[in-house]
Write a protein that holds these residues in place. Structure first.
Motif, PDB file in Angstrom:
ATOM      1  N   CYS A  54      28.627  -6.893 -19.456  1.00  0.00           N
ATOM      2  CA  CYS A  54      29.332  -7.968 -18.770  1.00  0.00           C
ATOM      3  C   CYS A  54      31.028  -7.650 -19.349  1.00  0.00           C
ATOM      4  O   CYS A  54      31.143  -7.679 -20.365  1.00  0.00           O
ATOM      5  CB  CYS A  54      28.846  -9.332 -19.661  1.00  0.00           C
ATOM      6  N   VAL A  89      31.861 -10.910 -15.355  1.00  0.00           N
ATOM      7  CA  VAL A  89      31.118 -10.021 -14.423  1.00  0.00           C
ATOM      8  C   VAL A  89      30.044  -9.333 -15.130  1.00  0.00           C
ATOM      9  O   VAL A  89      30.204  -8.210 -15.856  1.00  0.00           O
ATOM     10  CB  VAL A  89      32.048  -9.264 -13.689  1.00  0.00           C
ATOM     11  N   GLN A 127      37.278 -14.278 -16.052  1.00  0.00           N
ATOM     12  CA  GLN A 127      36.118 -14.234 -15.349  1.00  0.00           C
ATOM     13  C   GLN A 127      35.112 -13.274 -16.250  1.00  0.00           C
ATOM     14  O   GLN A 127      35.601 -12.331 -16.960  1.00  0.00           O
ATOM     15  CB  GLN A 127      36.386 -13.527 -14.006  1.00  0.00           C
ATOM     16  N   TYR A 144      22.276 -14.249 -17.609  1.00  0.00           N
ATOM     17  CA  TYR A 144      23.871 -14.786 -17.246  1.00  0.00           C
ATOM     18  C   TYR A 144      24.507 -14.359 -18.836  1.00  0.00           C
ATOM     19  O   TYR A 144      24.059 -14.662 -19.858  1.00  0.00           O
ATOM     20  CB  TYR A 144      23.835 -16.341 -17.253  1.00  0.00           C
ATOM     21  N   TRP A 194      30.849 -18.939 -18.143  1.00  0.00           N
ATOM     22  CA  TRP A 194      29.520 -18.134 -17.637  1.00  0.00           C
ATOM     23  C   TRP A 194      29.825 -17.086 -16.495  1.00  0.00           C
ATOM     24  O   TRP A 194      30.778 -17.479 -15.598  1.00  0.00           O
ATOM     25  CB  TRP A 194      28.535 -19.443 -16.972  1.00  0.00           C
ATOM     26  N   GLY A 195      29.062 -16.307 -16.421  1.00  0.00           N
ATOM     27  CA  GLY A 195      29.147 -15.222 -15.242  1.00  0.00           C
ATOM     28  C   GLY A 195      28.148 -15.662 -14.169  1.00  0.00           C
ATOM     29  O   GLY A 195      27.502 -16.726 -14.108  1.00  0.00           O
ATOM     30  N   GLN A 196      28.106 -14.762 -13.074  1.00  0.00           N
ATOM     31  CA  GLN A 196      27.546 -15.365 -11.803  1.00  0.00           C
ATOM     32  C   GLN A 196      25.932 -15.114 -11.921  1.00  0.00           C
ATOM     33  O   GLN A 196      25.088 -15.692 -11.354  1.00  0.00           O
ATOM     34  CB  GLN A 196      28.135 -14.719 -10.553  1.00  0.00           C
ATOM     35  N   GLY A 197      25.685 -14.031 -13.028  1.00  0.00           N
ATOM     36  CA  GLY A 197      24.146 -13.960 -13.459  1.00  0.00           C
ATOM     37  C   GLY A 197      23.886 -12.540 -12.505  1.00  0.00           C
ATOM     38  O   GLY A 197      24.503 -12.061 -11.401  1.00  0.00           O
ATOM     39  N   THR A 198      22.923 -11.830 -13.115  1.00  0.00           N
ATOM     40  CA  THR A 198      22.429 -10.633 -12.515  1.00  0.00           C
ATOM     41  C   THR A 198      20.894 -10.855 -12.539  1.00  0.00           C
ATOM     42  O   THR A 198      20.270 -11.133 -13.770  1.00  0.00           O
ATOM     43  CB  THR A 198      23.047  -9.445 -13.317  1.00  0.00           C
TER      44      THR A 198
END
Length: 123
Positions: free
Chosen positions: A22, A5, A3, A95, A113-117
């Protein structure tokens, strides 16, 4: 790769700075090329920056070059994006991405890919 993050997004005034991080889970972080994309409302995802496995090679989109800096710490399984001189047009969801290949800069070439910020830059 496990994952991804992201952290560090927020609201900042134009001209200000933010540092995104990240964190990657798993034991294979150092084998991945890492990068950042962003997506503004109503727009397609666009490449921002990427870094090779050792951190010795970096690439940037022209619109962020000389303002953003990507780095990584393989001991901490973390990649960073230091963003300086932020502009309202930098407002987007950012991302974190990872790839086993140093190919093109298209989103499809990054498998992880991360979930985005969210980063919001006010004028």
């Amino acid at each position: 790769q496990g994952q991804l993050v992201e952290a560090g997004g927020g609201l900042v005034q134009a001209g200000g700075s933010l540092r995104l991080s990240c964190a990657a889970s798993g034991r294979t972080f150092s084998t991945y090329y890492m990068g950042w994309f962003r997506q503004a409302p109503g727009k397609e995802r666009e490449f921002v920056a990427r870094i090779n496995r050792s951190g010795g090679t970096t690439e940037y989109a022209d619109v962020v070059k000389d303002r953003f800096n990507i780095s990584r710490d393989n001991a901490k399984n973390t990649v960073y994006l230091q963003m300086n001189s932020l502009k309202p047009e930098d407002t987007a969801v950012y991302y974190c991405v990872g790839s086993l290949f140093w190919g093109s800069r298209r989103p499809v070439d990054f498998a992880s890919w991360g979930q985005g910020t969210q980063v919001t830059v006010s004028s």
